[in-house]
Design a protein around this motif. Structure first.
Motif, PDB file in Angstrom:
ATOM      1  N   UNK A 172       0.968  -1.446  -0.121  1.00  0.00           N
ATOM      2  CA  UNK A 172       0.264   0.052  -0.595  1.00  0.00           C
ATOM      3  C   UNK A 172       0.556   1.123   0.221  1.00  0.00           C
ATOM      4  N   UNK A 173       2.630   1.182   0.691  1.00  0.00           N
ATOM      5  CA  UNK A 173       2.703   2.491   0.504  1.00  0.00           C
ATOM      6  C   UNK A 173       3.214   3.227  -0.602  1.00  0.00           C
ATOM      7  N   UNK A 174       3.381   2.339  -1.966  1.00  0.00           N
ATOM      8  CA  UNK A 174       3.985   2.500  -3.067  1.00  0.00           C
ATOM      9  C   UNK A 174       2.065   3.146  -3.325  1.00  0.00           C
ATOM     10  N   UNK A 175       1.397   2.685  -2.951  1.00  0.00           N
ATOM     11  CA  UNK A 175       0.531   2.632  -3.987  1.00  0.00           C
ATOM     12  C   UNK A 175       0.111   3.878  -5.306  1.00  0.00           C
ATOM     13  N   UNK A 176      -0.161   4.986  -4.172  1.00  0.00           N
ATOM     14  CA  UNK A 176      -0.813   6.053  -5.041  1.00  0.00           C
ATOM     15  C   UNK A 176       1.096   6.194  -5.998  1.00  0.00           C
ATOM     16  N   UNK A 177       1.547   6.614  -5.340  1.00  0.00           N
ATOM     17  CA  UNK A 177       3.120   6.923  -6.397  1.00  0.00           C
ATOM     18  C   UNK A 177       2.711   5.861  -7.511  1.00  0.00           C
ATOM     19  N   UNK A 190       2.970  15.660  -4.870  1.00  0.00           N
ATOM     20  CA  UNK A 190       3.303  15.334  -3.476  1.00  0.00           C
ATOM     21  C   UNK A 190       2.996  15.599  -2.230  1.00  0.00           C
ATOM     22  N   UNK A 191       1.656  16.574  -2.371  1.00  0.00           N
ATOM     23  CA  UNK A 191       0.352  16.208  -1.476  1.00  0.00           C
ATOM     24  C   UNK A 191      -0.581  16.399  -2.725  1.00  0.00           C
ATOM     25  N   UNK A 192      -0.930  15.129  -2.730  1.00  0.00           N
ATOM     26  CA  UNK A 192      -2.277  14.963  -3.219  1.00  0.00           C
ATOM     27  C   UNK A 192      -3.743  15.174  -3.099  1.00  0.00           C
ATOM     28  N   UNK A 193      -3.359  15.141  -1.536  1.00  0.00           N
ATOM     29  CA  UNK A 193      -5.948  15.860  -1.564  1.00  0.00           C
ATOM     30  C   UNK A 193      -5.430  16.864  -1.027  1.00  0.00           C
TER      31      UNK A 193
END
Lengths: 341, 701
Positions: free
Chosen positions: A6-11, A29-32
């Motif tokens: 999960x840690x690398x999910x967003x990347x 950096x700050x997707x939300x």
């Protein structure tokens, strides 16, 4: 728990979609970040609050400066000090009653105007409608009139307002893609509306913002904005039914399809033209998705295998139970899911 | 005015021996505490209990911060995290700040108004025991299968039987109902006390500001608790008896829960903050040697907050989709509640302005309160900008906001209050150097923990999530917040060490260590059982101060009496020292020995035990194979206790060895148990009917 995955999910999801769409995807950096809006709806909110932050900042500086000044200037230097006894000052007190009231009145006017603006339903032939249904703990998206049903990853065209209808089948959720719009709650027995819009193509992240049970933290969402032409292509590909894998060419996938029925997957999941379950997400075009299980895991073999072995271990409270699948069944099911383009 | 529930003044009541429990007599020891009806002892019990719960809630906070220190934390499971954050909120609100305020209410209000106890002393004990057992009841859920896990706001239908089938939520529902009884009963008791038992001459506008805040807060409790009680009853019926108030599938309305909860929940915020405002308003004038700036405005603004607090609850629901008209109306009302709050902040600064400020530990906490509470107030105004609240709500920005209000506000005020009133309560002073270390670490830790949360929230992290991704980009800020939480924990240890060390050193405080202004400092530290040997007659707000000081033509302070000299054991001596001999208090030659105080009783505790048993019965009654027999047993215990309580006289006839043969309390000794309190509101009529002196000497200078 699948934590490393999960840690690398967003990347991973971002990178994948960037590659596919050949487009930037905002501030990785700050997707939300709500302070970095990527569409006119979220920008309107940001522009409303920015001056309020400035005024609040000034009042903050004023009060803290006064406190510090008083603390230094009037600290007791001798035990004999006998200060002048001031019991109050009506003029000053009226002053600091009226001044904030006036400032707040001005803020109030702009607030009310914006409240009415953001509650307007977008009109016009080009408006895309999406019905969002919150479920413990994933999102179902339906595109009325377009015969498309998908989950967790919402696709929208850029540059046009999307008219979102929000429904809940169980508890209260809240749909929140921070860079595109403020959140609106998803309440059972209630039809809520919101408008979202993205300016540039890209992937925008969000998540459920109302506590909705044990896996509230695992109820993420993704909004993928395409150019209008690409959006129409996506709609066309997603409106189609799935085709059954050929046992000659793809024996594993065909065995997986059989297992999909035999092991009960079909009673909960829809695969258009093959299964019609309503409990879990529609899987007709599952292989197109970057993520699964409430958009928390990248859609790859390793994560799918872990998931199919024991869903509740991967996502606490998962309504999909541990089906006691054999490793072979899991391999076959993954092969089948891989055909659902 | 007062409905007389405890007929102490009735001549020679027939003493019915209830025959169950012999009247407790122990003056010391455990049983003396368990049966006490002395408002001071009950205040101490409240304070100690609330502090223990503060430590528990603090441990929960540390667990939360450990889990969130890094992304994908594995300190707690999802379910454990949900239990811990639910219990942290529930604890800090219902078991820490409210009872800690109640501790001060109980201890101080009778002293500040020159009374000898609260109106209904046994009811006071009942409030405390119900609170304690209610708290233990909720915490026992950790042992019996899992603590509440639906959030302190318990939104339906997530808390319905369908989505939360375990008993976790039952403990929360029944526990809050029990705590609601404690709060409501306590509020009624205090309101009656404040309205009816003020010393002669103390008009409402001469009441100490802390007592005023207590009065407003108590009225808010009185009106707010029934609202959540209704909500909890409906939820209990949904869960236990198959009703469908919030069950969406059967046509119920989950939004009804939200309205009821926040119609209670917002006034609750003012219930939590007003007492702390009262404390800092007492502390600042003492250490500034200046009266509170604009006392009437401070009172009126608090009353305004009390009223307006009922018209802003929808700002907790701006994302619910209630439509633009409702949202606009509540945006405006929310903005304008900031006005009376802002007035208070400027009046506090006005109090300090031109004063002679002595930065003792209580003063540091009071000034820290103003600085920190302001930040919470300003972020509160940004919530009122409702379109943007759709970005803020349910994120850590809100968590930052209300911690600046409830920690930076309420807890700073309460810590100041603890340091300030400690010498009065225990007779010895807390060490000031350790106190200052306590303050600065508390301030730094607090800001380190909660200031980053503003950004964490605005940059997209929702509340109530047990895990977050590395890719959210908020690792550093979350770690900073966790470090801050541990600094607060260290600061709390400094406080405990201070208590331990100062107790050992035992620096005697004397009656008036701070050169203070209000009547609680006009008696010994700790005060005798009967508080005042002679009931003081009040001529002005800040009565004690005016016995020590006067003003010259330029408004400068002129000392009439040294502080040690002025703060005599008895009010009469103070009067003489201040040269007000003509207005001497009524004389009571035997200096308290003839004062007949309410007697201890077992029944408040027994009644509270009955409620607790009833609670367990309600939690488990719905289980298959279980019935409501246990609930019936609890109800029976409660009924018997109340019956025996009703038959028991409030004060026992005195023992012959006391040298008194009185069968009923002397009617000329005021303020025993409500019955012989002054009859009229704020008129300053002495209990024996004589007009209070100096009634025209209004407004304390």
């Amino acid at each position: 728990m699948g934590a490393p995955a999960r840690r690398r999910l967003r990347a991973a999801a971002s990178a994948g979609l960037v590659a596919v769409l050949a487009s930037a995807c905002g501030n990785e950096e700050l997707p939300q970040n709500t302070l970095d809006p990527e569409g006119p709806v979220a920008r309107q909110l940001d522009e409303l609050i920015d001056p309020v932050f400035v005024v609040a900042g000034l009042v903050f500086v004023l009060v803290q400066a006064l406190v510090l000044y008083v603390a230094v200037r009037y600290r007791r230097r001798s035990e004999d000090e006998a200060p002048k006894q001031v019991h109050g000052n009506v003029k000053a007190e009226i002053g600091w009653t009226i001044a904030p009231a006036v400032i707040l009145l001005v803020v109030g006017v702009f607030t009310v105007v914006t409240v009415f603006e953001i509650n307007e339903t977008p009109a016009g032939p080009g408006v895309v409608k999406v019905t969002v249904t919150g479920r413990q703990w994933w999102w179902k998206y339906e595109y009325p009139g377009r015969n498309v049903v998908t989950a967790n990853e919402m696709h929208i065209p850029t540059g046009q307002k999307v008219d979102v209808t929000l429904l809940s089948d169980d508890v209260v959720h809240s749909f929140w893609p921070p860079k595109l719009a403020g959140k609106v709650d998803v309440v059972p027995n209630r039809v809520n509306k919101m408008v979202i819009e993205a300016t540039t193509p890209g992937t925008y992240f969000g998540q459920c913002a109302e506590f909705c049970g044990i896996s509230h933290a695992n109820m993420r969402l993704v909004v993928v904005a395409h150019t209008p032409a690409e959006f129409e292509r996506w709609v066309a590909s997603n409106a189609a039914a799935a085709s059954l894998p050929d046992p000659e060419d793809e024996p594993e996938a065909a065995a997986g399809a059989a297992a999909f029925r035999a092991r009960g997957c079909a009673s909960c999941h829809t695969v258009k033209g093959f299964a019609a379950g309503e409990v879990g997400p529609d899987l007709t075009h599952f292989a197109q998705r970057e993520t699964f299980a409430g958009a928390i895991f990248p859609n790859d073999e390793r994560n799918l295998r872990a998931w199919l072995r024991d869903p509740p271990a991967e996502k606490p409270g998962s309504i999909m139970p541990d089906l006691d699948l054999t490793e072979e069944e899991i391999s076959n099911l993954i092969a089948y899911l891989d055909t659902l383009e | 005015m007062a409905t007389v529930l405890e007929p102490t003044a009735t001549p020679a009541p027939v003493v019915v021996d209830p025959g169950v429990l012999k009247r407790p007599k122990n003056p010391t020891g455990v049983w003396s505490w368990m049966t006490t009806v002395d408002h001071k002892r009950i205040g101490i019990l409240y304070g100690v209990t609330a502090f223990v719960f503060f430590l528990l809630g603090g441990i929960e906070a540390l667990l939360i911060r450990l889990q969130l220190a890094q992304p994908n934390g594995t300190v707690l499971s999802a379910d454990a995290y949900n239990q811990v954050f639910t219990m942290h909120g529930t604890t800090m609100i219902f078991l820490v700040v409210m009872p800690m305020s109640a501790a001060f209410f109980n201890y101080l209000v009778p002293l500040q108004i020159g009374a000898r106890d609260v109106a209904f002393p046994r009811l006071n004990a009942f409030s405390y025991w119900t609170f304690l057992l209610g708290g233990i009841f909720i915490y026992s859920s950790f042992i019996f299968g899992g603590a509440p896990n639906g959030g302190w706001f318990g939104y339906a239908p997530n808390t319905s039987i369908t989505y939360s089938p375990g008993h976790n939520i039952d403990y929360w529902v029944i526990g809050l109902l029990i705590l609601g009884i404690a709060s409501t009963v306590g509020a009624v008791n205090l309101i009656v006390t404040m309205l009816n038992m003020r010393a002669p001459g103390m008009t409402l506008m001469r009441m100490p500001i802390f007592t005023w805040m207590t009065l407003i807060s108590s009225f808010l409790i009185l009106f707010a608790m029934p609202v959540i009680t209704v909500a909890l009853f409906l939820l209990m019926f949904d869960r236990s008896f198959g009703s469908n108030f919030f069950n969406a599938e059967a046509g119920g309305n989950p939004v009804l829960w939200q309205h009821l909860f926040w119609l209670f929940g917002h006034p609750e915020v003012y219930i939590l903050i007003l007492p702390a405002m009262g404390m800092v308003s007492e502390i600042m004038p003492v250490f500034a040697r200046k009266p509170l700036f604009g006392y009437p405005v401070m009172v009126i603004s608090a009353v305004a907050i009390g009223f307006m607090g009922w018209g802003v609850w929808v700002h907790h629901m701006f994302a619910v989709g209630l439509g633009p008209v409702a949202v606009s109306a509540f945006s405006i009302s929310t903005m304008f509640i900031a006005v009376p709050t802002g007035v208070k902040i400027f009046n506090w600064i006005g109090t300090l302005w031109g004063g002679s400020l002595k930065f003792t530990t209580p003063m540091l906490f009071a000034v820290g309160f103003v600085a920190m509470f302001t930040i919470g107030g300003l972020s509160g105004v940004t919530h009122a900008v409702s379109p943007h609240d759709r970005q803020q709500t349910d994120t850590y920005y809100v968590v930052a906001h209300f911690h600046y209000v409830l920690f930076g506000g309420a807890l700073f005020g309460i810590m100041g209050g603890i340091y300030y009133w400690w010498p009065k309560i225990f007779g010895w002073l807390l060490d000031d150097r350790l106190g200052k270390l306590n303050f600065w670490t508390w301030l730094i830790g607090f800001n380190l923990a909660f200031a980053p949360m503003h950004l964490i929230g605005l940059q997209g992290m929702p509340r109530r999530i047990y895990t977050y991704d590395d890719d959210l980009g908020l690792n550093a800020l979350n770690m900073m917040s966790t470090v801050g939480a541990f600094v607060i924990a260290l600061s709390t240890l400094v406080f405990l060490y201070n208590v331990w060390l100062s107790r050992k050193r035992h620096v005697a405080a004397g009656p008036d260590p701070w050169d203070a202004r209000t009547l609680e400092w006009a008696t010994a530290s700790p005060p005798p059982d009967y508080n005042f040997a002679e009931v003081p007659i009040v001529h002005s707000v800040d009565e004690l101060w005016h016995r020590k000081y006067t003003e010259d033509e330029d408004g400068r302070l002129v000392r009439l009496a040294a502080k040690g000299e002025a703060a005599q054991q008895t009010a009469a001596e103070v009067e003489r020292a201040a040269g007000h001999g003509d207005h001497a208090t009524e004389h009571d030659d035997d200096h308290g020995h003839g004062i007949h105080l309410p007697s201890p009783s077992y029944y408040p505790l027994v009644a509270a035990v009955g409620i607790m048993v009833l609670g367990y019965g309600m939690v488990y009654g719905r289980d298959a194979g279980v019935n409501y027999l246990l609930a019936g047993l609890g109800a029976l215990i409660l009924f018997v206790a109340l019956y025996a309580w009703g038959m028991e006289p409030s004060a026992e006839p005195e023992e012959p060895e006391d040298g008194s043969t009185a069968e009923s309390p002397r009617p000329d000794v005021p303020a025993l148990a409500g019955a012989d309190a002054p009859g009229a509101l704020g008129t300053g009529v002495a209990p024996n009917g004589e007009d209070a002196a100096g009634r025209t000497d209004a407004e304390g200078a």
